[in-house]
Scaffold this active site. Sequence first.
Site, PDB file in Angstrom:
ATOM      1  N   HIS A  97     -12.516 -36.580  62.830  1.00  0.00           N
ATOM      2  CA  HIS A  97     -12.847 -35.363  63.599  1.00  0.00           C
ATOM      3  C   HIS A  97     -11.841 -35.058  64.711  1.00  0.00           C
ATOM      4  O   HIS A  97     -11.812 -33.945  65.219  1.00  0.00           O
ATOM      5  CB  HIS A  97     -14.247 -35.475  64.216  1.00  0.00           C
ATOM      6  CG  HIS A  97     -15.340 -35.651  63.208  1.00  0.00           C
ATOM      7  ND1 HIS A  97     -15.548 -34.763  62.174  1.00  0.00           N
ATOM      8  CD2 HIS A  97     -16.281 -36.627  63.057  1.00  0.00           C
ATOM      9  CE1 HIS A  97     -16.580 -35.179  61.429  1.00  0.00           C
ATOM     10  NE2 HIS A  97     -17.028 -36.304  61.944  1.00  0.00           N
TER      11      HIS A  97
HETATM   12 ZN   LIG Z   1     -19.689 -39.228  59.235  1.00  0.00          ZN
END
Ligand SMILES: [Zn+2]
Length: 316
Positions: free
Chosen positions: A132
């Site tokens: 992320h």
């Molecule tokens: Zn995850």
Amino acid sequence: MKPYVVYTPDYDIHFGGLEKLHPFDTRKYSRAYEEARKRLGAALAQATLIPPGQVSDDDLRLVHTREYLESLKSVQVLVQALEFPPLALFPYGMIEQHLLRPMRLATMGTLMAARAALHHRLLLNLSGGYHHASASKGEGFTIFSDIALAIIKLRREGLLAEHDGVLIIDLDAHQGNGYARIFRDDATITIFDMYNGSIYPMDGYARKRINYDLPLPPGCADQQYLLTLKAELPRALEAAQAKLAFYVAGTDIYERDMLGGLRVTEEAIFDRDSYVLNRLAEADIPFVMLPAGGYSADSYRFIARTLCYLFERWGG
Ligand SMILES: [Zn+2]
């Protein structure tokens, strides 16, 4: 062709017991390693590479902006990226030592694994898969983009040519948006992503970058999960022309995971992992497997089982 694992006990995060309040099993790395060692014994120790230290600031700057790296000196920024408000109660030095250091070690581990994969082909880094984090933002428990850093660094070192294809197979329950943003304009990177389309991050901008975009319905169970994977992955392997692959093997697809929102059983997780590893080996693509997310107390066992499989199948 020989499997290696990159690991140090320092991957674990210890924070005076406070870490138990976070959904992350912060000791799953050593738990997975010890579990695998019970079965593999000395063969595991002999094939373990230890990261020589933390990733350097210079290397982090290959991927992340100066402003972002500077902002990591703020506890508030870390609290947000790691979604862990109790951190704010602690002095920065302690957070750096007990939290950032293990993550920088894991980032070095992914780089080390990528280098080694070009020789030995079958690599597993027992931490990392921070999918992320983007160039200027940490989020979703991830601070550094270890995959992007490894790719860019290998190009700098001449181990990968600029035009060499790299395949990212992201089977974590969450969409891998960080590296997708970083490689937004880089067509040499092929992204295969199967994820729960109804949970974080739902990043529409990053989603446009995914080459094989396979959002799953919430509650997706074994049969649909494995059918989708087995129907789609062979095409990607063939088309990617990859010199290197990263397998983001999040175990948060597990039916009892508290964050993934899918209903995949332990057996199907093993089926998934062994399927991906066999297809990569058959396609003769060197790979780095990364554990990424997994928020159940069982997560370490699944990682250990796949690690044992890797050694028993190819360690001969
Ligand atoms: Zn995850």
